[in-house]
Design a protein around this motif. Structure first.
Motif, PDB file in Angstrom:
ATOM      1  N   ASN A 213     -14.634  44.613 -28.460  1.00  0.00           N
ATOM      2  CA  ASN A 213     -14.173  43.279 -27.618  1.00  0.00           C
ATOM      3  C   ASN A 213     -12.822  43.053 -27.870  1.00  0.00           C
ATOM      4  O   ASN A 213     -12.349  43.193 -28.901  1.00  0.00           O
ATOM      5  N   ILE A 214     -12.232  42.575 -26.727  1.00  0.00           N
ATOM      6  CA  ILE A 214     -10.706  42.166 -26.952  1.00  0.00           C
ATOM      7  C   ILE A 214     -10.757  40.573 -26.473  1.00  0.00           C
ATOM      8  O   ILE A 214     -11.368  40.286 -25.320  1.00  0.00           O
ATOM      9  N   LEU A 215      -9.877  39.969 -27.203  1.00  0.00           N
ATOM     10  CA  LEU A 215      -9.335  38.607 -26.698  1.00  0.00           C
ATOM     11  C   LEU A 215      -7.987  38.591 -25.932  1.00  0.00           C
ATOM     12  O   LEU A 215      -7.085  38.911 -26.595  1.00  0.00           O
ATOM     13  N   LEU A 216      -8.064  38.600 -24.836  1.00  0.00           N
ATOM     14  CA  LEU A 216      -6.892  38.866 -24.031  1.00  0.00           C
ATOM     15  C   LEU A 216      -5.718  37.885 -24.145  1.00  0.00           C
ATOM     16  O   LEU A 216      -6.016  36.618 -24.795  1.00  0.00           O
ATOM     17  N   ALA A 217      -4.598  38.232 -23.664  1.00  0.00           N
ATOM     18  CA  ALA A 217      -3.486  37.094 -23.743  1.00  0.00           C
ATOM     19  C   ALA A 217      -3.633  35.852 -22.936  1.00  0.00           C
ATOM     20  O   ALA A 217      -3.357  34.783 -23.048  1.00  0.00           O
ATOM     21  N   SER A 218      -4.591  36.006 -21.899  1.00  0.00           N
ATOM     22  CA  SER A 218      -5.042  35.007 -21.021  1.00  0.00           C
ATOM     23  C   SER A 218      -5.863  33.894 -22.010  1.00  0.00           C
ATOM     24  O   SER A 218      -6.290  32.909 -21.346  1.00  0.00           O
ATOM     25  N   GLY A 219      -6.461  34.237 -22.916  1.00  0.00           N
ATOM     26  CA  GLY A 219      -7.429  33.640 -23.679  1.00  0.00           C
ATOM     27  C   GLY A 219      -8.744  33.979 -23.205  1.00  0.00           C
ATOM     28  O   GLY A 219      -9.755  33.424 -24.013  1.00  0.00           O
ATOM     29  N   ASP A 220      -9.061  34.613 -22.479  1.00  0.00           N
ATOM     30  CA  ASP A 220     -10.288  35.198 -21.989  1.00  0.00           C
ATOM     31  C   ASP A 220     -10.827  36.346 -22.815  1.00  0.00           C
ATOM     32  O   ASP A 220     -10.038  37.266 -23.380  1.00  0.00           O
ATOM     33  N   GLU A 221     -12.216  36.486 -23.149  1.00  0.00           N
ATOM     34  CA  GLU A 221     -12.707  37.607 -23.909  1.00  0.00           C
ATOM     35  C   GLU A 221     -13.340  38.705 -23.056  1.00  0.00           C
ATOM     36  O   GLU A 221     -14.112  38.266 -21.875  1.00  0.00           O
ATOM     37  N   VAL A 222     -13.036  40.005 -23.238  1.00  0.00           N
ATOM     38  CA  VAL A 222     -13.867  40.883 -22.678  1.00  0.00           C
ATOM     39  C   VAL A 222     -14.255  41.953 -23.090  1.00  0.00           C
ATOM     40  O   VAL A 222     -13.917  42.374 -24.331  1.00  0.00           O
ATOM     41  N   VAL A 223     -15.498  42.498 -23.104  1.00  0.00           N
ATOM     42  CA  VAL A 223     -16.366  43.280 -23.668  1.00  0.00           C
ATOM     43  C   VAL A 223     -16.117  44.756 -23.245  1.00  0.00           C
ATOM     44  O   VAL A 223     -16.228  45.033 -21.857  1.00  0.00           O
ATOM     45  N   MET A 224     -15.554  45.427 -24.118  1.00  0.00           N
ATOM     46  CA  MET A 224     -14.966  46.797 -23.887  1.00  0.00           C
ATOM     47  C   MET A 224     -16.055  47.998 -23.612  1.00  0.00           C
ATOM     48  O   MET A 224     -15.904  48.850 -22.900  1.00  0.00           O
ATOM     49  N   MET A 225     -16.944  47.851 -24.517  1.00  0.00           N
ATOM     50  CA  MET A 225     -18.130  48.872 -24.809  1.00  0.00           C
ATOM     51  C   MET A 225     -19.537  48.349 -24.868  1.00  0.00           C
ATOM     52  O   MET A 225     -20.071  48.089 -25.572  1.00  0.00           O
ATOM     53  N   PRO A 226     -20.039  47.800 -23.433  1.00  0.00           N
ATOM     54  CA  PRO A 226     -21.066  47.153 -23.449  1.00  0.00           C
ATOM     55  C   PRO A 226     -22.052  48.083 -23.877  1.00  0.00           C
ATOM     56  O   PRO A 226     -23.343  47.658 -24.248  1.00  0.00           O
TER      57      PRO A 226
END
Length: 341
Positions: A110-123
């Motif tokens: 998982n990565i917490l992006l510079a925008s403040g949103d979280e993205v799941v990279m390896m579902p």
């Protein structure tokens, strides 16, 4: 004889921060625990077999340079993640398992992006949200925006693009000979794994895919395209069991096919590959693989069963199976594996 001569010379640190076979990450990462880091992205590499970043982290003793890898480029594209998601200069947080070999290497789940949103990279490894007080970025897979009309109209039996399945072993365990067991014990994934050099795998391991495959009719034969490794297999439909005689041995081997009712039966020999799987199980030059591709009644799935015969490796035949699904609009993408350097 069993062939175990392939050696890839890479350092443990390099191995831990670059390519890893798609389902043997436990050999390189401590998958039972998780690490979180925060820092500035100093470089990105959006290529197969795995997207990678370098991140500068301020540790207790000063700057730490972390190597981070995540999913493959093609897998990320399929869940709507592009190179614009993480860029040099971004301040991000990363969560995932730490390397077993390099204290400053990890895999990004998982990565917490510079925008403040979280993205799941390896579902495929973890679908859970880690930073629950932040918004989970809802990405739109490109496939959902496609016009599937042409894909539906062109589908003809097995002749279409199939989304990958998940391979499983039918035998309770691999029935290894004494020599094969010794060779497998000596296998070191850090130094012996061909994936570390972007060397495509051979039969039957090449069918353990995490990307789509496609059957194409070509004159009297059948071409099987695999996105992973950009592999192309030709299935010679002469049905002549003596056809492989005198043919050169290759990674994919020489495949002869015939129809058994609606089932495509393929026998492959002349295989020049040294591993049965990504765990160091050896193969000998005597290996022979019989595959059966069975289309479901509703034509929405394709069952694959493979029986591998190799008297120098196995004391009895080994059976594997998986089921591919049809997702109209799916396509074969270029894989173009390339190592850092």
């Amino acid at each position: 004889m069993i062939r175990v001569s392939f050696i890839v010379l890479v350092s443990a640190g390099f191995a831990a921060s670059t390519a890893v076979a798609h389902h043997s990450q436990a050999a390189f990462y401590d998958v039972e625990s998780r690490t979180e880091i925060e820092g500035e992205v100093t470089s990105t590499r959006w290529r197969n077999p795995h997207v990678a970043f370098t991140v500068t982290v301020m540790g207790a003793d000063g700057e730490e340079q972390w190597s981070v890898e995540s999913n493959s480029l093609n897998a990320l594209e399929r869940i709507g993640i592009s190179p614009d998601t993480v860029a040099v200069g971004d301040q991000i947080r990363i969560w995932g398992p730490r390397s077993k070999f390099d204290r400053y290497s990890m895999r990004a789940y998982n990565i917490l992006l510079a925008s403040g949103d979280e993205v799941v990279m390896m579902p495929q490894a973890s679908t859970e949200q880690h930073w629950v007080d932040h918004e989970l970025l809802a990405v739109t897979p490109p496939l959902e925006n496609k016009d599937i009309t042409e894909s539906v109209e062109q589908a003809d039996g097995i002749f279409r693009v199939w989304a990958y399945g998940r391979i499983r072993l039918i035998n309770p365990e691999l029935p290894l000979t004494v020599a094969a067991a010794a060779a497998k014990t000596a296998y070191d994934p850090v130094t012996d794994d061909p994936v570390m050099r972007c060397i495509p795998t051979g039969m039957p391991a090449v069918m353990d895919v995490t990307f789509p495959i496609e059957f194409v009719a070509q004159a009297d034969d059948i071409v099987l395209r695999l996105e992973q490794w950009d592999t192309v297999r030709t299935i010679h439909m002469s049905g002549d069991p003596g056809a492989p005689d005198g043919q050169p041995a290759t990674r994919e081997g020489y495949s002869v096919g015939h129809w058994d009712g609606g089932i495509l039966v393929v026998e492959t020999s002349n295989i020049d590959w040294i591993f049965f799987d990504d765990r160091g199980t050896p193969l000998s030059s005597a290996v022979r693989v019989v595959e059966r591709f069975t289309l479901s009644e509703d034509e929405n799935s394709l069952h694959w069963q493979a029986t591998t015969f190799d008297p120098e490796t196995f004391t009895e035949p080994v059976v594997q199976e998986q089921t591919f699904t049809w997702e109209p609009g799916e396509e074969i993408k270029p894989y173009e594996c390339a190592m850092a350097g």
